[in-house]
Design a protein around this motif. Structure first.
Motif, PDB file in Angstrom:
ATOM      1  N   GLU A   1       0.821  -1.220   0.000  1.00  0.00           N
ATOM      2  CA  GLU A   1       0.000   0.000   0.000  1.00  0.00           C
ATOM      3  C   GLU A   1       0.855   1.270   0.000  1.00  0.00           C
ATOM      4  O   GLU A   1       0.583   2.214  -0.751  1.00  0.00           O
ATOM      5  N   ASP A   2       1.903   1.275   0.800  1.00  0.00           N
ATOM      6  CA  ASP A   2       2.732   2.477   0.873  1.00  0.00           C
ATOM      7  C   ASP A   2       3.460   2.746  -0.432  1.00  0.00           C
ATOM      8  O   ASP A   2       3.598   3.899  -0.859  1.00  0.00           O
ATOM      9  N   THR A   3       3.942   1.668  -1.068  1.00  0.00           N
ATOM     10  CA  THR A   3       4.635   1.840  -2.347  1.00  0.00           C
ATOM     11  C   THR A   3       3.676   2.412  -3.381  1.00  0.00           C
ATOM     12  O   THR A   3       4.005   3.371  -4.091  1.00  0.00           O
ATOM     13  N   CYS A   4       2.484   1.827  -3.468  1.00  0.00           N
ATOM     14  CA  CYS A   4       1.510   2.309  -4.470  1.00  0.00           C
ATOM     15  C   CYS A   4       1.088   3.740  -4.164  1.00  0.00           C
ATOM     16  O   CYS A   4       1.043   4.585  -5.068  1.00  0.00           O
ATOM     17  N   THR A   5       0.796   4.029  -2.889  1.00  0.00           N
ATOM     18  CA  THR A   5       0.366   5.392  -2.531  1.00  0.00           C
ATOM     19  C   THR A   5       1.443   6.400  -2.887  1.00  0.00           C
ATOM     20  O   THR A   5       1.163   7.471  -3.430  1.00  0.00           O
ATOM     21  N   GLY A   6       2.691   6.038  -2.579  1.00  0.00           N
ATOM     22  CA  GLY A   6       3.796   6.950  -2.880  1.00  0.00           C
ATOM     23  C   GLY A   6       3.924   7.249  -4.367  1.00  0.00           C
ATOM     24  O   GLY A   6       4.030   8.413  -4.778  1.00  0.00           O
ATOM     25  N   PHE A   7       3.918   6.200  -5.180  1.00  0.00           N
ATOM     26  CA  PHE A   7       4.078   6.425  -6.617  1.00  0.00           C
ATOM     27  C   PHE A   7       2.866   7.117  -7.219  1.00  0.00           C
ATOM     28  O   PHE A   7       2.992   7.923  -8.154  1.00  0.00           O
TER      29      PHE A   7
ATOM     30  N   VAL B   1      -2.521  -2.945  -5.654  1.00  0.00           N
ATOM     31  CA  VAL B   1      -2.105  -2.888  -4.252  1.00  0.00           C
ATOM     32  C   VAL B   1      -2.139  -4.298  -3.692  1.00  0.00           C
ATOM     33  O   VAL B   1      -3.194  -4.943  -3.671  1.00  0.00           O
TER      34      VAL B   1
ATOM     35  N   ARG C   1      -2.152  -6.687  -0.744  1.00  0.00           N
ATOM     36  CA  ARG C   1      -2.471  -6.659   0.687  1.00  0.00           C
ATOM     37  C   ARG C   1      -2.153  -8.014   1.303  1.00  0.00           C
ATOM     38  O   ARG C   1      -1.787  -8.961   0.601  1.00  0.00           O
TER      39      ARG C   1
ATOM     40  N   MET D   1       6.857  -1.497 -12.156  1.00  0.00           N
ATOM     41  CA  MET D   1       7.682  -1.476 -10.942  1.00  0.00           C
ATOM     42  C   MET D   1       7.054  -2.428  -9.940  1.00  0.00           C
ATOM     43  O   MET D   1       5.838  -2.367  -9.708  1.00  0.00           O
TER      44      MET D   1
ATOM     45  N   GLU E   1      12.616  -4.186 -10.344  1.00  0.00           N
ATOM     46  CA  GLU E   1      12.375  -4.625  -8.964  1.00  0.00           C
ATOM     47  C   GLU E   1      12.850  -3.536  -8.008  1.00  0.00           C
ATOM     48  O   GLU E   1      13.980  -3.056  -8.122  1.00  0.00           O
ATOM     49  N   ILE E   2      11.977  -3.182  -7.089  1.00  0.00           N
ATOM     50  CA  ILE E   2      12.308  -2.085  -6.171  1.00  0.00           C
ATOM     51  C   ILE E   2      12.168  -2.564  -4.722  1.00  0.00           C
ATOM     52  O   ILE E   2      11.402  -3.489  -4.448  1.00  0.00           O
TER      53      ILE E   2
ATOM     54  N   LYS F   1       9.364  -0.806   2.074  1.00  0.00           N
ATOM     55  CA  LYS F   1       9.682  -0.181   3.356  1.00  0.00           C
ATOM     56  C   LYS F   1      10.359  -1.169   4.300  1.00  0.00           C
ATOM     57  O   LYS F   1      11.276  -0.829   5.024  1.00  0.00           O
TER      58      LYS F   1
END
Lengths: 128, 189
Positions: free
Chosen positions: A23-29, A47, A49, A74, A99-100, A103
């Motif tokens: 979720e954080d990766t998607c929200t950030g991008f 996302v 989960r 990504m 690949e990234i 958190k």
């Protein structure tokens, strides 16, 4: 080949970046402005989960591979590990799979599909 | 982003805030590389106000017609023109502000967002630039791997042919009566 143009919308230059991540990766991008929902209500992000199944992740990844308006996908490395077989099978240059880290999980180059391919090029015999 | 979530509340910065309809302002252009046969990626950020202009050209036409009317009036034309220009600028800046509010993903999380969320957005924009650069480098790696493999297999093929030629020459020297021509093995490259 361009995607079908919905009536009334101008053709946008360039292609999209897709995101498969937590979720954080998607929200950030998405904050960075990469998110899009097209006329067919298809998103360019997924996302992942805690309750997401392997089948859902695979389907989302295959869907992004099949779209002709996505240039880069990504994906968090810990999620890429779960669908490693699909990533290794993907040999086309477009869309590129990147690949990234996430958190909680730092990036491990030994797991990256591209670097594994590069490493496998050389054997002990090459250095004789 | 975690700081913003801490100050705004746990449920304020989640996937639930994503709108049902969104349009990407950050895209990627694929350019062919100058030196080699692989493709490079480049970030393309669209101007948010341009997108709103596409949807609201009617307003733009109204603004232009206002300027024309004012220029047609008698009296001090320079003052009137200046006033008209200032008025247009005010309208445009309000319009741009509204456009920024509509197009900016930051506004999914409320009208007044904490500065840490703004800085998170800037950091992610930088991260996107780096990711696109990395994807271009990855394309280069792919191309180099394929190029290396094909060059290596060609070199091995040539090596085999040379070895065979040496063996054949030796046989010719041993057996002066027989004449054979070296045959090249077909190589699949």
């Amino acid at each position: 080949m361009a995607a079908p143009i919905p009536h009334g919308r101008a053709v946008k230059p360039g292609r999209l970046l897709a995101v498969v991540g937590d979720e954080d990766t998607c929200t950030g991008f998405l904050l960075g402005g990469v998110g899009e929902v097209n006329a067919k209500r298809q998103k360019n992000f997924f996302v992942v989960r805690k309750d997401s199944t392997l089948g859902e992740i695979e389907e989302a990844f295959k869907h992004f591979l099949g779209r002709n308006d996505i240039a880069i996908i990504m994906i968090n490395q810990h999620i890429a590990d779960e669908i490693r077989h699909l990533i290794d099978k993907h040999r086309e240059s477009i869309p590129a799979v990147l690949e990234i880290p996430s958190k909680n999980q730092p990036y491990d180059p030994s797991k990256d599909s591209i670097l594994k391919r590069a490493k496998g090029m050389f054997s002990a015999e090459d250095f004789r | 982003m975690s700081k913003a979530r801490y100050s705004m509340g746990n449920k304020a910065v989640t996937a639930l805030q994503y709108p049902s309809d969104m349009e990407a302002i950050t895209r990627v252009v694929i350019d062919p590389s100058k030196d080699s046969n692989y493709e490079e990626f480049r970030v393309l950020r669209s101007n948010i106000s341009d997108r709103i202009d596409d949807k609201k050209t009617k307003n733009g036409e109204e603004i232009k017609s206002t300027v024309r009317r004012r220029k047609g009036e008698s009296g001090d034309k320079t003052t009137v023109d200046k006033l008209a220009q200032d008025l247009d600028k005010m309208k445009m800046s309000k319009k741009e502000e509204k456009a920024n509010q509509i197009g900016n993903p930051l506004n999914w999380f409320g009208v007044l967002v904490p500065p840490c969320l703004r800085s998170a957005q800037k950091d992610f924009e930088k991260a996107i630039n780096i990711c696109v650069e990395m994807a271009s480098l990855q394309q280069e790696i792919h191309w180099l791997i394929d190029n290396f493999r094909s060059t290596r297999s060609q070199a091995e093929c040539n090596l085999d042919n040379n070895e065979l030629a040496d063996v054949t020459t030796e046989k010719l020297q041993e057996n002066e009566e027989n004449t054979t021509t070296p045959q090249e093995i077909g190589c699949n490259t």
